[in-house]
Design a protein around this motif. Structure first.
Motif, PDB file in Angstrom:
ATOM      1  N   TYR A 100       0.824  -1.208   0.000  1.00  0.00           N
ATOM      2  CA  TYR A 100       0.000   0.000   0.000  1.00  0.00           C
ATOM      3  C   TYR A 100       0.859   1.259   0.000  1.00  0.00           C
ATOM      4  CZ  TYR A 100      -4.555  -2.218   0.605  1.00  0.00           C
ATOM      5  OH  TYR A 100      -5.713  -2.934   0.411  1.00  0.00           O
ATOM      6  N   ARG A 101       0.540   2.150  -0.937  1.00  0.00           N
ATOM      7  CA  ARG A 101       1.217   3.439  -1.048  1.00  0.00           C
ATOM      8  C   ARG A 101       0.180   4.567  -1.071  1.00  0.00           C
ATOM      9  NH1 ARG A 101       2.251   3.870  -5.754  1.00  0.00           N
ATOM     10  NH2 ARG A 101       1.667   1.850  -6.640  1.00  0.00           N
ATOM     11  N   ILE A 102       0.597   5.735  -0.643  1.00  0.00           N
ATOM     12  CA  ILE A 102      -0.211   6.940  -0.850  1.00  0.00           C
ATOM     13  C   ILE A 102       0.373   7.640  -2.064  1.00  0.00           C
ATOM     14  CG2 ILE A 102      -0.919   9.177   0.075  1.00  0.00           C
ATOM     15  CD1 ILE A 102      -0.741   8.011   2.859  1.00  0.00           C
ATOM     16  N   PHE A 103      -0.517   8.050  -2.957  1.00  0.00           N
ATOM     17  CA  PHE A 103      -0.083   8.552  -4.256  1.00  0.00           C
ATOM     18  C   PHE A 103      -0.813   9.854  -4.575  1.00  0.00           C
ATOM     19  CE2 PHE A 103      -0.938   8.516  -8.909  1.00  0.00           C
ATOM     20  CZ  PHE A 103       0.362   8.589  -9.378  1.00  0.00           C
ATOM     21  N   LEU A 104      -0.065  10.915  -4.831  1.00  0.00           N
ATOM     22  CA  LEU A 104      -0.639  12.169  -5.332  1.00  0.00           C
ATOM     23  C   LEU A 104      -1.718  12.720  -4.395  1.00  0.00           C
ATOM     24  CD1 LEU A 104       0.222  13.468  -8.086  1.00  0.00           C
ATOM     25  CD2 LEU A 104      -1.983  12.745  -8.987  1.00  0.00           C
ATOM     26  N   PHE A 105      -1.376  12.855  -3.104  1.00  0.00           N
ATOM     27  CA  PHE A 105      -2.351  13.303  -2.110  1.00  0.00           C
ATOM     28  C   PHE A 105      -1.999  14.698  -1.608  1.00  0.00           C
ATOM     29  CE2 PHE A 105      -4.099  13.363   2.293  1.00  0.00           C
ATOM     30  CZ  PHE A 105      -5.443  13.282   1.942  1.00  0.00           C
ATOM     31  N   ASN A 106      -2.972  15.607  -1.640  1.00  0.00           N
ATOM     32  CA  ASN A 106      -2.756  16.989  -1.203  1.00  0.00           C
ATOM     33  C   ASN A 106      -3.032  17.096   0.299  1.00  0.00           C
ATOM     34  OD1 ASN A 106      -2.569  19.739  -0.825  1.00  0.00           O
ATOM     35  ND2 ASN A 106      -3.685  20.257  -2.691  1.00  0.00           N
ATOM     36  N   MET A 107      -2.048  16.719   1.107  1.00  0.00           N
ATOM     37  CA  MET A 107      -2.186  16.761   2.563  1.00  0.00           C
ATOM     38  C   MET A 107      -2.348  18.186   3.076  1.00  0.00           C
ATOM     39  SD  MET A 107      -2.132  14.712   5.298  1.00  0.00           S
ATOM     40  CE  MET A 107      -1.140  13.254   4.905  1.00  0.00           C
ATOM     41  N   MET A 108      -1.750  19.160   2.384  1.00  0.00           N
ATOM     42  CA  MET A 108      -1.817  20.546   2.843  1.00  0.00           C
ATOM     43  C   MET A 108      -3.240  21.090   2.811  1.00  0.00           C
ATOM     44  SD  MET A 108       1.085  19.576   1.767  1.00  0.00           S
ATOM     45  CE  MET A 108       2.819  19.643   2.103  1.00  0.00           C
ATOM     46  N   LYS A 109      -4.045  20.565   1.913  1.00  0.00           N
ATOM     47  CA  LYS A 109      -5.448  20.970   1.859  1.00  0.00           C
ATOM     48  C   LYS A 109      -6.186  20.488   3.098  1.00  0.00           C
ATOM     49  CE  LYS A 109      -9.487  20.720  -1.202  1.00  0.00           C
ATOM     50  NZ  LYS A 109     -10.010  20.174  -2.495  1.00  0.00           N
ATOM     51  N   GLU A 110      -5.816  19.305   3.597  1.00  0.00           N
ATOM     52  CA  GLU A 110      -6.459  18.733   4.776  1.00  0.00           C
ATOM     53  C   GLU A 110      -5.888  19.298   6.072  1.00  0.00           C
ATOM     54  OE1 GLU A 110      -8.986  16.679   4.493  1.00  0.00           O
ATOM     55  OE2 GLU A 110      -8.854  16.567   2.303  1.00  0.00           O
ATOM     56  N   VAL A 111      -4.589  19.610   6.071  1.00  0.00           N
ATOM     57  CA  VAL A 111      -3.901  20.123   7.272  1.00  0.00           C
ATOM     58  C   VAL A 111      -3.136  21.384   6.867  1.00  0.00           C
ATOM     59  CG1 VAL A 111      -2.387  19.523   9.194  1.00  0.00           C
ATOM     60  CG2 VAL A 111      -3.633  17.713   7.990  1.00  0.00           C
TER      61      VAL A 111
END
Length: 297
Positions: A100-111
């Motif tokens: 399992y990988r996280i791919f192309l996720f905009n974490m800054m939008k969430e945090v």
């Protein structure tokens, strides 16, 4: 793969720091990759960012997960295979290998507070402030060989641990077993241990190799193919610009509209027969191209 056979890779240039003028002249204009070792040393992220820190500050964020299962018509283009809270995913990474990988996720939008931990680099090109994507992977997890749908110039910055990057310029597409109407090479190719008897065209592809450690940044010009392998659990952030080439900009628009929509329709209508057909066609086309190249020589 025979012991004496390997991919044709050269080491990516490395600099500790670089001026905007030199970056543009030496790397952006000739579309050549480079690793900038100390780009992030003054960022709060350099000291703060780790898997444990992100678990603490963003643990309840639900994240999309991808694995290495073959492309299937059951999934839409870039559709995640699972979802999980970040804190559970970090625990999974620390337990041992997982696909399992996280791919192309905009974490800054969430945090949003994470946006204060870095700044857009002064390198003479304008990075898109709203699109800093994060990628996560476990030890030995590998991202299939692909190029990005938007043909962006990418600054790929790694945090925690070590990562191996194999990259190819667009000129080498003809040797990479590209799947038609897709952004990937054949899924079955393991670029860390390729079967060069089954996929002989790979020996002709001229690429680059780079190893990234915490805080180091790899510049990948637009349209570059890339395969990333996490040698230890870790994560990376990609900053991107729009393609500078009008030709690549038109390709990006085509990919984001016509190509993606057509692919989803064909998967719905033809199912896995469509996927299997494309894979067979990729191999046949590559073999024919290879024979034509050998004949010309």
């Amino acid at each position: 793969m025979k012991p004496d056979e390997k991919l044709n890779l050269q080491t990516v240039d490395r600099v500790k720091s670089i001026s905007p003028q030199d970056f543009l002249e030496q790397y952006v204009k000739p579309q050549k990759p480079v690793v900038i070792e100390q780009l992030t040393r003054e960022w709060p992220a350099y000291e703060k960012w780790s898997l444990s820190y992100l678990k603490e500050i963003a643990g309840d964020v639900e994240v999309p997960l991808y694995d290495n299962r073959p492309v299937s018509a059951k999934n839409k283009f870039n559709e995640p295979h699972a979802k999980m809270k970040l804190k559970a995913y970090v625990d999974l990474l620390k337990k041992g290998p997982t696909d399992y990988r996280i791919f192309l996720f905009n974490m800054m939008k969430e945090v949003p507070v994470l946006q204060n931990h870095f700044k857009m680099p002064a390198l003479g090109i304008k990075f898109l402030k709203k699109l800093p994507f994060l990628f996560f992977g476990a030890e030995n997890s590998s991202v299939f060989m692909h190029y990005d749908i938007d043909f962006a110039n990418i600054l790929h910055i790694h945090f925690e641990g070590k990562k191996r990057c194999i990259i190819y310029p667009p000129s080498e597409t003809r040797y990479l077993y590209k799947v038609p109407n897709a952004l990937i090479s054949l899924n079955e190719i393991d670029f860390n241990a390729p079967d060069l008897e089954k996929f002989p065209a790979l020996k002709l592809a001229k690429g680059y190799e780079a190893y990234l450690e915490h805080g180091e940044a790899l510049y990948m010009p637009e349209g570059y193919w890339h395969n990333m392998t996490y040698l230890t659990p870790g994560f990376s952030m990609s900053l991107r610009t729009l393609p500078r080439s009008p030709k690549n900009l038109s390709k990006a628009i085509y990919n984001l509209t016509i190509m993606r929509a057509f692919e989803n329709v064909m998967r719905k209508l033809k199912g896995d027969d469509w996927i299997n057909y494309k894979n067979r066609l990729a191999y046949r086309r590559q073999e024919k191209r290879l024979q034509n190249d050998l004949h010309r020589k």
